[in-house]
Write a protein that holds these residues in place. Sequence first.
Motif, PDB file in Angstrom:
ATOM      1  N   ASP A 151       0.815  -1.213   0.000  1.00 48.42           N
ATOM      2  CA  ASP A 151       0.000   0.000   0.000  1.00 48.42           C
ATOM      3  C   ASP A 151       0.851   1.267   0.000  1.00 48.42           C
ATOM      4  OD1 ASP A 151       1.053  -0.212   2.523  1.00 48.42           O
ATOM      5  OD2 ASP A 151      -0.865  -0.238   3.590  1.00 48.42           O
ATOM      6  N   GLY A 152       2.134   1.123  -0.315  1.00 47.77           N
ATOM      7  CA  GLY A 152       3.029   2.270  -0.301  1.00 47.77           C
ATOM      8  C   GLY A 152       3.272   2.846  -1.680  1.00 47.77           C
ATOM      9  N   PRO A 153       4.039   3.937  -1.741  1.00 48.91           N
ATOM     10  CA  PRO A 153       4.344   4.559  -3.033  1.00 48.91           C
ATOM     11  C   PRO A 153       5.145   3.623  -3.929  1.00 48.91           C
ATOM     12  CG  PRO A 153       5.739   5.471  -1.316  1.00 48.91           C
ATOM     13  CD  PRO A 153       4.724   4.611  -0.626  1.00 48.91           C
ATOM     14  N   ARG A 154       4.809   3.576  -5.182  1.00 46.63           N
ATOM     15  CA  ARG A 154       5.473   2.661  -6.113  1.00 46.63           C
ATOM     16  C   ARG A 154       6.650   3.349  -6.801  1.00 46.63           C
ATOM     17  NH1 ARG A 154       2.267  -1.893  -6.896  1.00 46.63           N
ATOM     18  NH2 ARG A 154       0.969  -2.068  -5.030  1.00 46.63           N
ATOM     19  N   LEU A 155       7.788   2.705  -6.769  1.00 44.10           N
ATOM     20  CA  LEU A 155       8.970   3.141  -7.495  1.00 44.10           C
ATOM     21  C   LEU A 155       9.890   1.932  -7.608  1.00 44.10           C
ATOM     22  CD1 LEU A 155      11.272   5.274  -5.153  1.00 44.10           C
ATOM     23  CD2 LEU A 155       9.262   4.097  -4.318  1.00 44.10           C
ATOM     24  N   PRO A 156      10.866   1.977  -8.504  1.00 52.05           N
ATOM     25  CA  PRO A 156      11.746   0.813  -8.672  1.00 52.05           C
ATOM     26  C   PRO A 156      12.399   0.408  -7.358  1.00 52.05           C
ATOM     27  CG  PRO A 156      12.066   2.373 -10.455  1.00 52.05           C
ATOM     28  CD  PRO A 156      11.189   3.056  -9.451  1.00 52.05           C
ATOM     29  N   ILE A 157      12.379  -0.880  -7.071  1.00 54.70           N
ATOM     30  CA  ILE A 157      12.973  -1.378  -5.824  1.00 54.70           C
ATOM     31  C   ILE A 157      14.485  -1.441  -5.977  1.00 54.70           C
ATOM     32  CG2 ILE A 157      13.076  -3.315  -4.220  1.00 54.70           C
ATOM     33  CD1 ILE A 157      10.226  -3.992  -4.998  1.00 54.70           C
ATOM     34  N   THR A 158      15.186  -0.988  -4.943  1.00 54.89           N
ATOM     35  CA  THR A 158      16.638  -0.954  -5.000  1.00 54.89           C
ATOM     36  C   THR A 158      17.214  -1.259  -3.625  1.00 54.89           C
ATOM     37  OG1 THR A 158      18.525   0.405  -5.727  1.00 54.89           O
ATOM     38  CG2 THR A 158      16.842   1.512  -4.444  1.00 54.89           C
ATOM     39  N   THR A 159      18.478  -1.602  -3.580  1.00 55.94           N
ATOM     40  CA  THR A 159      19.198  -1.732  -2.315  1.00 55.94           C
ATOM     41  C   THR A 159      20.060  -0.481  -2.127  1.00 55.94           C
ATOM     42  OG1 THR A 159      21.177  -2.767  -3.279  1.00 55.94           O
ATOM     43  CG2 THR A 159      19.336  -4.233  -2.669  1.00 55.94           C
ATOM     44  N   TRP A 160      20.586  -0.320  -0.932  1.00 57.08           N
ATOM     45  CA  TRP A 160      21.449   0.822  -0.634  1.00 57.08           C
ATOM     46  C   TRP A 160      22.677   0.842  -1.553  1.00 57.08           C
ATOM     47  CZ3 TRP A 160      22.246   5.455   0.774  1.00 57.08           C
ATOM     48  CH2 TRP A 160      23.433   5.911   1.354  1.00 57.08           C
ATOM     49  N   GLU A 161      23.257  -0.306  -1.779  1.00 61.96           N
ATOM     50  CA  GLU A 161      24.444  -0.367  -2.635  1.00 61.96           C
ATOM     51  C   GLU A 161      24.103  -0.017  -4.077  1.00 61.96           C
ATOM     52  OE1 GLU A 161      25.206  -2.084   1.089  1.00 61.96           O
ATOM     53  OE2 GLU A 161      23.657  -2.724  -0.344  1.00 61.96           O
ATOM     54  N   GLN A 162      22.986  -0.492  -4.559  1.00 57.23           N
ATOM     55  CA  GLN A 162      22.555  -0.143  -5.914  1.00 57.23           C
ATOM     56  C   GLN A 162      22.269   1.347  -6.028  1.00 57.23           C
ATOM     57  OE1 GLN A 162      19.254  -2.871  -6.113  1.00 57.23           O
ATOM     58  NE2 GLN A 162      20.402  -4.400  -7.264  1.00 57.23           N
ATOM     59  N   TYR A 163      21.645   1.914  -5.002  1.00 52.75           N
ATOM     60  CA  TYR A 163      21.381   3.347  -4.992  1.00 52.75           C
ATOM     61  C   TYR A 163      22.680   4.139  -5.063  1.00 52.75           C
ATOM     62  CZ  TYR A 163      20.228   7.993  -3.251  1.00 52.75           C
ATOM     63  OH  TYR A 163      20.118   9.360  -3.125  1.00 52.75           O
ATOM     64  N   GLN A 164      23.661   3.753  -4.274  1.00 54.58           N
ATOM     65  CA  GLN A 164      24.938   4.466  -4.263  1.00 54.58           C
ATOM     66  C   GLN A 164      25.619   4.413  -5.624  1.00 54.58           C
ATOM     67  OE1 GLN A 164      26.416   2.295  -0.644  1.00 54.58           O
ATOM     68  NE2 GLN A 164      27.072   4.334  -0.022  1.00 54.58           N
ATOM     69  N   ARG A 165      25.561   3.246  -6.268  1.00 53.51           N
ATOM     70  CA  ARG A 165      26.194   3.140  -7.582  1.00 53.51           C
ATOM     71  C   ARG A 165      25.490   4.006  -8.627  1.00 53.51           C
ATOM     72  NH1 ARG A 165      26.979  -2.393  -5.941  1.00 53.51           N
ATOM     73  NH2 ARG A 165      25.044  -3.075  -6.911  1.00 53.51           N
ATOM     74  N   GLY A 166      24.229   4.292  -8.398  1.00 52.28           N
ATOM     75  CA  GLY A 166      23.468   5.085  -9.363  1.00 52.28           C
ATOM     76  C   GLY A 166      23.620   6.580  -9.195  1.00 52.28           C
ATOM     77  N   GLN A 167      24.311   7.009  -8.136  1.00 52.42           N
ATOM     78  CA  GLN A 167      24.464   8.445  -7.883  1.00 52.42           C
ATOM     79  C   GLN A 167      25.668   9.034  -8.616  1.00 52.42           C
ATOM     80  OE1 GLN A 167      21.892  10.036  -6.143  1.00 52.42           O
ATOM     81  NE2 GLN A 167      21.216   7.965  -6.642  1.00 52.42           N
TER      82      GLN A 167
END
Length: 273
Positions: free
Chosen positions: A257-273
Amino acid sequence: MRRSWPAVGLAALCMTVGVPADAWAARPVVDMEATVLAAQIDPRRADHTLTPGAKASVLAVEQALQARNLLDAQWVDGYFGTETVAAYAAYQRSLGYTGLAANGLPGTTSLTRLGQDRYTVANPIGPGAKVPRDGYVVDARTQAMLAEAQRLLGYPLVLDQGSYNPGGDPTSAGTHDGGGVVDISVTGMTAAKRTAVARALRRVGFAAWVRDPSQGDWPWHIHAVAINDTDLSSQAQHQAGDYYLGLNGLAGRGPDDGPRLPITTWEQYQRGQ
């Protein structure tokens, strides 16, 4: 006349230098990030669908567990289901680990020791040291994730409950017993702001949901589970897995029931910055 090694072959080279031929073969690489993720998702599946990108790594781990007589051959299939989780936990206990260190989620040390002479480990991850926050305790990885979510939002987040709190709140059903799990206060927040916070938390690698009193014996808050935190309790592992499967992390396993956006891990997020 000068001998050409390609002509005589690898076996002859190994015999000449006195090194076993299999020592020259490239060992499999186990991606720890993918393996830990599979260990959270696969046990929650209704079928034996494999976690994308994890099969080869999980298979290498399962083969190593089978070689130690901890996993039957029928479960060596690239699927990190309940049998593999139990086998890995048994391996951790064989090393003398207890509690969170024997939760069935691969840690860097145990995963490396299991793979000695069998595979190498890539993309190692870990929770880091325990640190204080808002009068509670979290691990360093969770702290960094919260700090980044705050940066995205532009305002601070205050905890209602931290991690490593076994038995501290019976309504939490054991999810806060280990690391990587926090409850965030929503006092004074509008519905739109609560959703914005949950969105920011999901963006940096949390499975995060806005909880309300109609769902359980608790006040309004945001419950957040740091995906791939290797200190997660078993109950929190299940919530992370359910999040990937589009569920709300509650016992009834209702739709997310939460906001929808691509699921990611912290490490994946960091690599994408």
